[in-house]
Design a protein around this motif. Structure first.
Motif, PDB file in Angstrom:
ATOM      1  N   LYS A 146       0.831  -1.193   0.000  1.00  0.00           N
ATOM      2  CA  LYS A 146       0.000   0.000   0.000  1.00  0.00           C
ATOM      3  C   LYS A 146       0.869   1.248   0.000  1.00  0.00           C
ATOM      4  O   LYS A 146       1.823   1.358   0.768  1.00  0.00           O
ATOM      5  CB  LYS A 146      -0.920   0.003   1.220  1.00  0.00           C
ATOM      6  CG  LYS A 146      -1.883   1.196   1.274  1.00  0.00           C
ATOM      7  CD  LYS A 146      -2.806   1.093   2.472  1.00  0.00           C
ATOM      8  CE  LYS A 146      -3.691   2.328   2.600  1.00  0.00           C
ATOM      9  NZ  LYS A 146      -4.607   2.470   1.449  1.00  0.00           N
ATOM     10  N   LYS A 147       0.506   2.195  -0.876  1.00  0.00           N
ATOM     11  CA  LYS A 147       1.296   3.423  -1.009  1.00  0.00           C
ATOM     12  C   LYS A 147       0.672   4.548  -0.174  1.00  0.00           C
ATOM     13  O   LYS A 147       0.304   5.608  -0.684  1.00  0.00           O
ATOM     14  CB  LYS A 147       1.371   3.834  -2.482  1.00  0.00           C
ATOM     15  CG  LYS A 147       1.880   2.759  -3.425  1.00  0.00           C
ATOM     16  CD  LYS A 147       3.294   2.318  -3.096  1.00  0.00           C
ATOM     17  CE  LYS A 147       3.836   1.385  -4.170  1.00  0.00           C
ATOM     18  NZ  LYS A 147       3.137   0.106  -4.262  1.00  0.00           N
ATOM     19  N   SER A 148       0.543   4.323   1.112  1.00  0.00           N
ATOM     20  CA  SER A 148       0.071   5.390   1.994  1.00  0.00           C
ATOM     21  C   SER A 148       1.184   6.420   2.151  1.00  0.00           C
ATOM     22  O   SER A 148       2.373   6.120   1.961  1.00  0.00           O
ATOM     23  CB  SER A 148      -0.312   4.823   3.359  1.00  0.00           C
ATOM     24  OG  SER A 148       0.830   4.328   4.030  1.00  0.00           O
ATOM     25  N   VAL A 149       0.803   7.647   2.511  1.00  0.00           N
ATOM     26  CA  VAL A 149       1.794   8.697   2.677  1.00  0.00           C
ATOM     27  C   VAL A 149       2.805   8.311   3.753  1.00  0.00           C
ATOM     28  O   VAL A 149       4.010   8.558   3.617  1.00  0.00           O
ATOM     29  CB  VAL A 149       1.109  10.034   3.016  1.00  0.00           C
ATOM     30  CG1 VAL A 149       2.137  11.083   3.431  1.00  0.00           C
ATOM     31  CG2 VAL A 149       0.312  10.539   1.822  1.00  0.00           C
ATOM     32  N   ARG A 150       2.338   7.682   4.816  1.00  0.00           N
ATOM     33  CA  ARG A 150       3.248   7.286   5.893  1.00  0.00           C
ATOM     34  C   ARG A 150       4.279   6.270   5.422  1.00  0.00           C
ATOM     35  O   ARG A 150       5.465   6.381   5.734  1.00  0.00           O
ATOM     36  CB  ARG A 150       2.444   6.717   7.070  1.00  0.00           C
ATOM     37  CG  ARG A 150       3.281   6.444   8.316  1.00  0.00           C
ATOM     38  CD  ARG A 150       2.394   5.962   9.452  1.00  0.00           C
ATOM     39  NE  ARG A 150       1.409   6.969   9.802  1.00  0.00           N
ATOM     40  CZ  ARG A 150       1.657   7.975  10.636  1.00  0.00           C
ATOM     41  NH1 ARG A 150       2.839   8.088  11.202  1.00  0.00           N
ATOM     42  NH2 ARG A 150       0.695   8.842  10.918  1.00  0.00           N
ATOM     43  N   ARG A 151       3.835   5.295   4.632  1.00  0.00           N
ATOM     44  CA  ARG A 151       4.781   4.280   4.131  1.00  0.00           C
ATOM     45  C   ARG A 151       5.738   4.883   3.106  1.00  0.00           C
ATOM     46  O   ARG A 151       6.922   4.532   3.072  1.00  0.00           O
ATOM     47  CB  ARG A 151       4.011   3.125   3.507  1.00  0.00           C
ATOM     48  CG  ARG A 151       3.331   2.219   4.524  1.00  0.00           C
ATOM     49  CD  ARG A 151       2.476   1.170   3.821  1.00  0.00           C
ATOM     50  NE  ARG A 151       3.255   0.369   2.895  1.00  0.00           N
ATOM     51  CZ  ARG A 151       3.964  -0.700   3.225  1.00  0.00           C
ATOM     52  NH1 ARG A 151       3.963  -1.103   4.490  1.00  0.00           N
ATOM     53  NH2 ARG A 151       4.630  -1.375   2.330  1.00  0.00           N
ATOM     54  N   LEU A 152       5.242   5.779   2.268  1.00  0.00           N
ATOM     55  CA  LEU A 152       6.114   6.423   1.288  1.00  0.00           C
ATOM     56  C   LEU A 152       7.162   7.280   1.989  1.00  0.00           C
ATOM     57  O   LEU A 152       8.341   7.279   1.593  1.00  0.00           O
ATOM     58  CB  LEU A 152       5.287   7.283   0.334  1.00  0.00           C
ATOM     59  CG  LEU A 152       4.317   6.542  -0.591  1.00  0.00           C
ATOM     60  CD1 LEU A 152       3.504   7.538  -1.404  1.00  0.00           C
ATOM     61  CD2 LEU A 152       5.039   5.588  -1.520  1.00  0.00           C
ATOM     62  N   ALA A 153       6.745   8.008   3.009  1.00  0.00           N
ATOM     63  CA  ALA A 153       7.696   8.845   3.737  1.00  0.00           C
ATOM     64  C   ALA A 153       8.762   8.000   4.425  1.00  0.00           C
ATOM     65  O   ALA A 153       9.951   8.360   4.437  1.00  0.00           O
ATOM     66  CB  ALA A 153       6.955   9.705   4.759  1.00  0.00           C
ATOM     67  N   ALA A 154       8.355   6.873   4.981  1.00  0.00           N
ATOM     68  CA  ALA A 154       9.323   5.997   5.654  1.00  0.00           C
ATOM     69  C   ALA A 154      10.344   5.439   4.682  1.00  0.00           C
ATOM     70  O   ALA A 154      11.457   5.081   5.084  1.00  0.00           O
ATOM     71  CB  ALA A 154       8.585   4.860   6.356  1.00  0.00           C
ATOM     72  N   ALA A 155       9.993   5.353   3.392  1.00  0.00           N
ATOM     73  CA  ALA A 155      10.913   4.817   2.395  1.00  0.00           C
ATOM     74  C   ALA A 155      12.003   5.804   2.010  1.00  0.00           C
ATOM     75  O   ALA A 155      13.033   5.405   1.482  1.00  0.00           O
ATOM     76  CB  ALA A 155      10.142   4.392   1.144  1.00  0.00           C
TER      77      ALA A 155
END
Length: 485
Positions: A146-155
């Motif tokens: 899932k490309k949630s903002v939180r997961r994208l930011a963590a990447a």
């Protein structure tokens, strides 16, 4: 929409690396200050460093030295898509040419991710916008699931405020998405003129009723009524075209194959249901422009708008418009509008559309087109309320008494095999939409605003375009996804 098997997208697995980018690399940043990381700061020059952060940021075509707060611009990079940016102090070289500080690389060298992102986002006026655009695009390419903002930011960052900064860039930052879409279309046409301009609707399921354009409608793919957003997209086919068909029946079947083609999404329009036009609170809260709010448009008008926008930006000759609008009863209105503009088209209408064969001397006209006849040769027909004569056909090999869709075209000069080959291109967006959904976060937008929706669709399309259009991926950059923090 046709449910063909999608080609699996080529992806770089997400890596959890301890490798940090050199301080001079354009995606490197040291610690976010304040409550929103790289948020806009009124009264602070875009080129100024925050004291003590040592942050190095991209300035479009320009690059910044890693050790001072002064700006050192490089000249002559241009916006050709194949040009290479000068290597920054401490940054890994993307190619031999970049390592020597030259502005262009040899033709056989892979294009760097930085060069691709520069061409798409170099128009953004502020440094922080360009930096977060690069970061967001890189995160879409490397984050699994899932490309949630939180997961994208963590990447891309170790900062706890990175997700807030990404969310602000996506939903609140006032940047124009149209130059990005123009650049994607230019790149899609770089290898040659598009064989067709393909229009396709997209149903985006949503929970709740506050996101822009959300309404309930029947979704044929899901087989039930869903709460969703409805969009119309423009797609350009890329890749190998099928062999030109001959006049034989066997060649007609061969023409139905789309070859090794794929389709790149280059533009989008969002459908606003009529009930939204009368709700001023919804319009204000979702930041819907007055032009959209005061003039809600049906899907065929959005389709026509996409065609006109593509005609305005293309450097090639206009291509035939291909669309499967067999689920939309007003699709004949798009046919009439395209005919008035003199554009070639192959468009599917519902099988229940009342077609009439023109009367010939001594013979009355037929009030209903016969599917059996349509399956053997294009039949002259007229659509309701029109005086134009078109050609209608059904795809060969359909065994039902009446085909699921009937194709209407104004291209009397094309042979049957060529028309069927064009019609089958409508399958390509279905595979693209599945790739956008599974690999590039098409359904994962976490905002409610009209500008945020367009930003999200543009960034997802850009990530897919990078995979589809870049022959050799810039794995060196894609494997280093962490900001220094």
């Amino acid at each position: 929409m046709t449910t063909e098997t999608a080609q699996p997208a080529t992806r770089t697995p997400a890596r959890s690396l301890s490798t940090r980018l050199p301080s001079g690399h354009p995606l490197a940043a040291v610690g976010a200050t304040g409550k929103s990381g790289a948020r806009d700061r009124s009264g602070v020059p875009a080129d100024a460093f925050t004291g003590g952060t040592g942050r190095a940021v991209r300035t479009g075509r320009a690059t910044r030295t890693a050790t001072t707060g002064t700006t050192g611009r490089t000249a002559g990079t241009g916006r050709t898509g194949s040009a290479r940016r000068s290597t920054m102090a401490g940054a890994p070289a993307a190619s031999p040419a970049a390592a020597t500080g030259t502005d262009s690389a040899s033709a056989d060298a892979p294009e760097s991710f930085d060069a691709f992102a520069d061409d798409l986002f170099g128009h953004l006026p502020r440094t922080d916008q360009r930096r977060w655009a690069h970061a967001y695009l890189l995160a879409l390419l490397t984050t699994e699931g899932k490309k949630s903002v939180r997961r994208l930011a963590a990447a891309v960052s170790d900062s706890p405020t990175a997700s807030q900064s990404l969310h602000q860039f996506l939903n609140a930052s006032p940047w124009d998405w149209n130059p990005v879409r123009r650049e994607i279309a230019r790149r899609a046409e770089a290898s040659g003129p598009a064989r067709a301009w393909i229009l396709a609707p997209a149903v985006l399921p949503k929970r709740g009723g506050h996101s822009v354009g959300v309404h309930r409608r029947f979704c044929a793919r899901a087989g039930r009524t869903v709460s969703c957003q409805l969009a119309m997209g423009m797609f350009l086919p890329v890749g190998d075209a099928p062999a030109p068909p001959a006049a034989s029946t066997a060649s007609v079947a061969a023409a139905a194959d789309c070859g090794d083609s794929a389709a790149v999404s280059v533009d989008w329009r969002l459908f606003l249901p009529p009930q939204w036009a009368g709700d001023e609170e919804l319009l204000r809260r979702n930041r819907i422009p007055a032009a959209e709010a005061n003039n809600p448009r049906p899907m065929w008008v959005h389709a026509l708008d996409l065609v006109e926008a593509q005609a305005a930006r293309t450097c090639s000759a206009p291509a035939p418009v291909v669309a499967d609008l067999s689920e939309y009863s007003d699709s004949v209105r798009l046919i009439e509008a395209l005919a008035r503009q003199g554009r070639d088209f192959v468009i599917a209408v519902p099988s229940a559309t009342a077609l009439a064969t023109p009367a010939t001397p001594g013979m009355p006209g037929d009030s209903g087109a016969r599917p059996r006849l349509l399956q053997t040769a294009p039949t002259p027909v007229r659509v309701p309320g029109s005086h134009h004569t078109y050609r209608a056909f059904a795809e060969p090999g359909q065994n039902s008494a009446r085909p699921n869709r009937i194709w209407i075209t104004n291209m009397a000069h094309r042979r049957m095999g060529q028309l069927v080959g064009l019609a089958r291109l409508h399958q390509l967006p279905a595979a693209t939409l599945r790739a956008l959904e599974t690999d590039f976060g098409l359904h994962d937008f976490e905002g409610r605003s009209f500008p945020g929706w367009h930003h999200h669709m543009t960034l997802s399309s850009a990530a897919h375009a990078y995979r589809a259009l870049t022959a050799e991926q810039d794995e060196q950059t894609l494997s280093r996804v962490r900001f220094v923090s």
